[in-house]
Each structure stands twice: as C-alpha cells, then as structure tokens.
Design an enzyme around this catalytic site. Structure first.
Site, PDB file in Angstrom:
ATOM      1  CD1 TRP A 459      -9.820  -6.790  -0.071  1.00  0.00           C
ATOM      2  CD2 TRP A 459      -8.909  -5.930   1.783  1.00  0.00           C
ATOM      3  NE1 TRP A 459      -9.885  -7.741   0.912  1.00  0.00           N
ATOM      4  CE2 TRP A 459      -9.341  -7.252   2.062  1.00  0.00           C
ATOM      5  CE3 TRP A 459      -8.293  -5.194   2.807  1.00  0.00           C
ATOM      6  CZ2 TRP A 459      -9.174  -7.841   3.321  1.00  0.00           C
ATOM      7  CZ3 TRP A 459      -8.130  -5.783   4.045  1.00  0.00           C
ATOM      8  CH2 TRP A 459      -8.568  -7.095   4.295  1.00  0.00           C
ATOM      9  CG  ASP A 460      -5.563  -0.083  -4.528  1.00  0.00           C
ATOM     10  OD1 ASP A 460      -4.772   0.685  -3.952  1.00  0.00           O
ATOM     11  OD2 ASP A 460      -6.029   0.156  -5.657  1.00  0.00           O
ATOM     12  CG  MET A 461      -9.946  -0.859   0.723  1.00  0.00           C
ATOM     13  SD  MET A 461     -11.187  -0.079  -0.313  1.00  0.00           S
ATOM     14  CE  MET A 461     -11.756  -1.440  -1.317  1.00  0.00           C
ATOM     15  CG  ASP A 462      -4.280   3.564  -1.944  1.00  0.00           C
ATOM     16  OD1 ASP A 462      -3.799   2.596  -1.344  1.00  0.00           O
ATOM     17  OD2 ASP A 462      -4.028   3.841  -3.123  1.00  0.00           O
ATOM     18  CE  LYS A 488      -8.870   3.807  -3.654  1.00  0.00           C
ATOM     19  NZ  LYS A 488      -7.930   2.880  -4.312  1.00  0.00           N
TER      20      LYS A 488
END
Length: 780
Positions: A459-462, A488
């Site tokens: 989910w691009d939860m950097d 995030k």
C-alpha cells in the site's frame, strides 16, 4: 408554464435518484435514494396534474429525509447539508405563491380550493431549525487539555547549541521540532506581525513535474539562516533582516522523470579541527535532485573542493542501474560524529530496475565511504568494493533520520521496495525491513534493532516521518529513552529507543485477504494502542456538495474492493484508507520534552488503487511527467497501477470532512487530550469562504517553550498559532502561497524571538506556488 417546468425538474431528479438508487441497492447499499426518487416522481406527477397533494407528498419526502439523515450522521452540519440542501430549496420553491396558486381546483360554482401549505411549511421549518442547531454542534470535536506542569526539570533536547539557534532539520539530532524560546506566549501571540519577507527567485516552471514543492525548514546558526529551494539553490540570509548574504545555484537541471522536485533542507557542520574563519571551517551540505551532495563554505557559498570530487559527492556510485531522475536525496543528510549519513528517494512504481535504497555514511571532511547499510544485504556494512553494486530497488529512506549520539544509534525510517503494490518475489531481507524503523550503529552501520510497521506492504505505507526522540518518565518515575514514530496508517509507535521494544503496547490484528493470485497478504498487521487510524468507511461517510454526487460516491464505494484497512490492491480497483498521503507524512510531529506532550496533524484522505496488466499499459509518452497519481508504469513488472485520491465527479473528496485535524497527546499516559478540525475551505472554493471544515494538509508542526505550537501545512494558505494546552487557534497569518513546510523559531542577539515559515506551495495538493520566506515577531 411555470408549474410544468417545476414538475419537469422534479421528474428529472426523481429519475436520477431512482436509477442511481436502484443501482446502489443492487450493489448492497442504502434504499433511501430509490425511495426518495419515487417521492420526487410522485410529486412531479401531482404537479403535472395540478393536484395540491403534491405539497403533502413532498412534505413527507422532507420529513423522511430529515429522519434518515439524523439517523445516519447525527447533528453534523457538514454531513446534513448535502443530504438536505437541494431538497429544502425545492421545498421553499413549492411554497412560493406563484406555484401554490396553480395548484388545487375550482368548483363548478367558481369557488377556488387551494391546497394547505401547513404540512410542507412545518417540514421545511423543522429542517431549517435542525440545520441551524447542527451548525452550533461539532460531534467530532474532542475537547480537552494537555498537562501544563513540567514532567522533568532537565529535559534532554538532544543537542548542545544556543537556545536561539536551529542547527538541524528538527532543530537537534532528536528531531523534536521544539524551541526552548519563551518570549512568545498564548497571551501575546495574537500580536505577531511580519518582521521581514524575502523571495528566493526560484519559482515553479511550466515544464516542472507535478510535485514541485517547497518544503524546506531553514537552519539558523548565530546570525545566519541557511536554506535551499526546489531547484536546489542554497541561500544564506541575515537572520535579523532577511537580507541575502549569498546564493549558490547547483544547476541540477530539469528532468521529467523526477517524481519530486523539492528540497526539505540543508545540513550544517562546523569542523572542530579547523581554524575559526578559515575557508570551509563551517560548511553547508546541499542535496540535489540529480543525485549529488555538494559541500559549500557557510561563510560565502563557495564550493569546498577538499570534499569528495572537487566538492561534490556523486550518490549514484555503486548502483547497478542508474536511470536519470529516478534517484536523489530530497531530505537533509544527518551530520554526526564526523560523518554525513545519506539516504535517498527512489521513484515509486517506475521500474523494477531502479537504484538501491542503501544508507551510506561518508567522512564529512573527505567524502570517503565509511560504511553502507543496504536493506537487501543487511549483514555486510563494510564499504562496497570496487566493481560491486548495491541491491536493486531495496527499500529506501527518503525522509529524515534521527540520532542519539550517547547510545551511538541512528534511527532510519524506511520505505517499501518498488513496485510498492506488488509483493511477489521479495527477498527475506526485504520482507523484514520494508516499512520499518531501523536502528543502526553509528560507528559501523550494523543493525541493532528493527520495528516493522506493516507486514508485506502492498500500500506504499512507507515510514514517512523523522522519528522523534525524547525521554519519557516511566512508571517508576525514571526517564526512559523513547522514540515516537508516526506512520502513514495513523499509528504512533512509542518505543524504547535502546531496544525497539514498545512502551505503549502494540498488537497484531487480523487483516483482509484476497490478493491477486501471484501475490499474498499478511494474515495479521500491527497496530499501536496510540493510533489515529480512522474507522472503516461506510456509505454514511460518503459526501458531496449535493445528494447527487454523494449518491455517485456511494455507488463507487460499493463498486470498489474494500474490506477496511489493508484491503489489497486488485484488478477491479481497491479503496485504500488511510490513503497514500497517509495520516502522518514527512512533517512528522512535534514534542515538548519538558511537559512530555506531543502536537500533530492527522490527515484523512482515501485513495484508490487499481492494478493494470502489462498488456494494457500504453507505450511511454514523450511528454509524461513524474507523478505518484494516475498511471504508475512499473516497467518490468507484470502490472502497473492506477491510483489517486477517492474523489467525487465534482473533484472533491468522496469521504465526508473533516479531512484534517490538530491533536495533542500526553505521551506519559498515551492518551489523546484533544482533536480539533483544522483549516478552512478559503482556498479550496471559488469564493474565499471561511468555513472551518477541517481540510487536508501536508507539512509539520513546531512547538515553543512559551506554550505555543505553530503549523502551516493545511491547504488554505495560513500559518496558525495554537495553544499547546488546548489546541485552540490563537492567531493566524495569511500567506501569499501554500505553507507546506515546517516552521521554525530562532532569536537574534538582542533577544528578539522570530517565527519563520517558507511559503511555496505543494504540487500534489494544488496549493499556490511561490518563493517566499517570511519571518514574524512581536512588536517592539
């Protein structure tokens, strides 16, 4: 004619609501819209027939709508308005004498019978009363106060510098964003006025990429401010007057493949072995968007040629693949113990053959490589031998790291491996370190501990934010070295920074399944007991300016794959909430280490994510510009991804406001003291309306010892001062451009305290671009 036009309008509305409502029912949604559509059609039929019963039927529609709306959302004006606005206006229209005179009938004797307007009048009046009452309520407002007493008399600020200076991005290596200055207080902050204003001259260009943003927090050393600009100029200003001392242009050029064109800050270093006043005794290090790190003389902006290759360190060294524009450092490197430690941003979802996310420590005087930590090969940190390369696409750190020199640790926030939404074929090391906070040994780069915030991230939860360090009193009253890590997804990880073990508990909760056949999802995901993660979205959370776009959003919600937080990406399209911007982003949070409290800005915007098979992705166009929204190509992977905010047909968020808050947390107890809507729609609408909806924002806060927090960030162009204790807005200053940078505070030799913010706008959130540096102070 008027009555027939009115009837036609009701009929069209009835058909639209009926058709959309039937579709929504088929998808498993609310029956209200179909029933309302039938009510509109019946009213239209009676109007065509000039029957007075039309008023009574429509009164029933209004009463039913009012009851349904209150049942769904209570007395929240921003939710009630779209549900009833059009309906009440039409009710007022039907009450006009010009309409009522055309209804009813005339007896054979010539006596006119007019319908009673009482039921409709009562229904409209009741709705207006409910609307007026709801405007005085805010059921989502959380009122409270943070403790005012100091939890410690000797807070550890994490750095040794004069109170009036600001030497690193978060002021000290701890990243607290806390100024020990106390001249500005809740009692006098309302008198703040502009002391000076400077324009850099670096403005957004027509051929810039979409996310050209100005996010810098300047540094202040003695009488000078140091900052950078989006196109990588370094500038020194007089701190008292804003007068330019010097300017350096790195000539980093333009490249449409850059995903970001920004600079969050420069790094400062004073060489203890150098003779004071000698060339390059003090230096400013400038990261550039063409993957260089340049050493400049802090006194005059001249290049320090003794560093690296004639003053320039080339960060592309050791990369197996080096596509131009895909890798650069957007955040200031860490300066500590004679080292400069650099991460880098790797473009999200461009290719499977991008640069490595390696973290490297260089000798700050010579530029020689001391150690390198590559999350794809984490056990070998000795300098990479000539001819070898780092792991392609390994998780990277594009944000700012924090340092505890006493513990000998650097705390690195790590992102995900590209492609972000595709997890197949990731190595064991990548699975371990993606989307985590990692503590590395300052001397060797060896891993001391890791705390992962998302398992198998799709989910691009950097981890986007600089971890914040402070000491928190333990149950025995003794200080515990702590780390606060905002994420995030809205979790705040409060950890013992010696070990990475939680101070505030962390649990594993079940997570949705249903990934594409080639991939998988983690069965559980971690969640902190201190979290601002929102509840799952439902139909009642859908929003719009009118009931029509609200209905469209309800239909779209049902069409998307959505099972709550961590719904995996899909071919049909998935709803990702919290979305890619995150609840917290690079702006992080600010802490008061004396009171041991935190001030932050949680933001809520849902995104959508739809996987696109490779065969359906068109050839790359020559005029494409880097973007995290729209089609992300993932060249070399079996799928690209189309993603962006979850918006209505009118281009506004489908989810109901508020989209942004300010909040205060007592870090000793882990309890949220307050949470208030933040920001207005002043710059989101054609008219400058002051409505305090609670708007999205990206940027960070700053706290002063005087008990005042400062924040720009919101998509209305203001900087605001808040009472740290209550979260109440005490003052606001209108900005000439978007304030998506983190403010800072400093003092000059005469003791005057300044608050400074850079206003330059943010491409992704659409705020006005600019090139302003603005300093505020109290009147003499």
């Amino acid at each position: 004619m008027l009555i027939f036009l009115t009837a036609a309008v009701f009929a069209l509305i009835g058909l639209a609501l009926g058709a959309g409502g039937l579709w929504l029912i088929v998808l498993g949604g609310s029956w209200y819209y179909l029933l309302a559509g039938i009510g509109f059609l019946l009213t239209a039929f009676l109007l065509f027939a000039r029957r007075g019963a039309a008023l009574t039927v429509y009164a029933i529609v209004i009463v039913a709508t009012l009851a349904w709306a209150i049942w769904e959302v209570g007395f929240d004006w921003w939710q009630l308005g779209p549900r009833g606005g059009v309906i009440i206006l039409l009710g007022l229209w039907l009450l006009l004498p010009a309409i009522r005179r055309r209804l009813g009938f005339t007896s054979p004797s010539g006596e006119a019978y007019r319908p009673s307007a009482l039921p409709l009048s009562v229904a409209v009046l009741a709705s207006i009363v409910v609307a007026g009452y709801s405007m005085t309520q805010d059921p989502l407002d959380h009122i409270g106060n943070l403790p005012t007493a100091a939890a410690t008399a000797t807070p550890d600020l994490g750095g040794n510098m004069p109170d009036g200076d600001w030497h690193q991005y978060g002021r000290t290596p701890y990243g607290q964003r806390y100024s020990p200055l106390a001249q500005i207080t809740p009692e006098n902050v309302g008198k703040l006025a502009v002391a000076w204003q400077y324009q850099t001259g670096d403005v957004k260009k027509p051929d810039d990429v979409g996310e050209t943003t100005y996010q810098v927090t300047p540094l202040k050393v003695r009488d000078t401010l140091y900052l950078c600009t989006p196109h990588n100029w370094a500038i020194a200003l007089d701190a008292a007057t804003g007068k330019e001392k010097w300017k350096y242009d790195s000539n980093s050029g333009m490249n449409p493949d850059r995903q970001h064109q920004t600079c969050r800050g420069v790094s400062y270093y004073a060489d203890p072995a150098a003779v004071a006043g000698s060339p390059c005794a003090e230096r400013v290090y400038l990261p550039t968007s063409d993957a260089r790190l340049i050493a400049l003389d802090a006194a005059n902006g001249q290049i320090c040629t003794s560093f690296a290759d004639q003053g320039t360190l080339h960060l592309e060294a050791g990369m197996k693949y080096n596509p131009a524009g895909y890798y650069y450092s957007t955040s200031p490197p860490v300066v500590t113990q004679g080292k400069i430690i650099v991460g880098g941003a790797v473009n999200d979802n461009y290719s499977t053959q991008e640069q490595s996310g390696v973290i490297r420590a260089f000798d700050i005087n010579t530029g020689a490589l001391i150690w390198n930590w590559d999350s794809g090969n984490p056990d070998v940190t000795t300098p990479l031998p000539e001819g070898q390369t780092y792991t392609t696409n390994s998780p990277n750190s594009w944000s700012v790291s924090s340092v505890d020199e006493k513990l000998g640790l650097i705390y690195v926030p790590l992102g995900n491996q590209v492609p972000d939404q595709l997890g197949m074929n990731r190595s064991e090391h990548v699975e371990k370190y993606s989307s985590s906070i990692v503590a590395l040994d300052l001397a060797t780069g060896a891993v001391r501990w890791v705390r992962q915030t998302v398992h198998h991230d799709l989910w691009d939860m950097d981890v986007p934010a600089q971890p914040v360090l402070l000491d928190i009193n333990g149950k025995d009253g003794q200080p515990v070295p702590a780390l606060v890590g905002p994420t995030k997804q809205g979790d705040l990880y409060v950890l013992d920074r010696r070990t990475g073990e939680p101070i505030i508990p962390i649990r594993e909760i079940p997570a949705p399944t249903g990934a594409i056949p080639e991939d998988f999802t983690a069965p559980t995901q971690p969640i902190s007991d201190l979290t601002f993660s929102p509840p799952p979205l439902t139909g009642k959370n859908m929003w719009g300016v009118t009931m029509f776009d609200q209905l469209a959003c309800r239909i779209e919600l049902k069409r998307l794959k959505y099972e709550g937080r961590y719904t995996p990406p899909s071919l049909q399209g998935s709803l990702i909430y919290p979305g890619n911007f995150g609840t917290f982003n690079w702006g992080s949070v600010a802490v008061d280490p004396e009171r041991q409290v935190m001030f932050g800005m949680p933001t809520y915007l849902a995104f959508t994510s739809r996987l696109v098979p490779r065969a359906q992705i068109p050839p790359k166009g020559q005029d494409e510009k880097g973007s995290e929204q729209g089609l992300n190509r993932n060249d070399g992977a079996p799928y690209g991804v189309v993603m962006g905010p979850f918006l209505s047909p009118l281009g506004i968020p489908c989810q109901a406001p508020p989209w942004g808050y300010v909040t205060g947390v007592d870090l000793q107890t882990g309890q949220t003291a307050y949470k208030h809507r933040n920001g207005t729609v002043h710059d989101m609408t054609p008219l400058p309306l002051p409505f305090k909806v609670g708007v999205p924002g990206i940027g960070g806060p700053m706290i002063t010892k005087g008990g005042v927090a400062f924040l720009g960030a919101a998509v209305d162009n203001y900087i605001r001062a808040y009472d740290l204790t209550s979260g109440k807005v005490l003052w606001e200053g209108r900005l000439p451009a978007g304030g998506q940078s983190t403010p800072m505070s400093y003092a000059t030799d005469d003791g005057t305290q300044f608050v400074l913010i850079v206003a330059g706008g943010h491409g992704s959130v659409g705020t006005k671009p600019g090139d302003y540096v603005i300093a505020y102070t109290l009147p003499k």
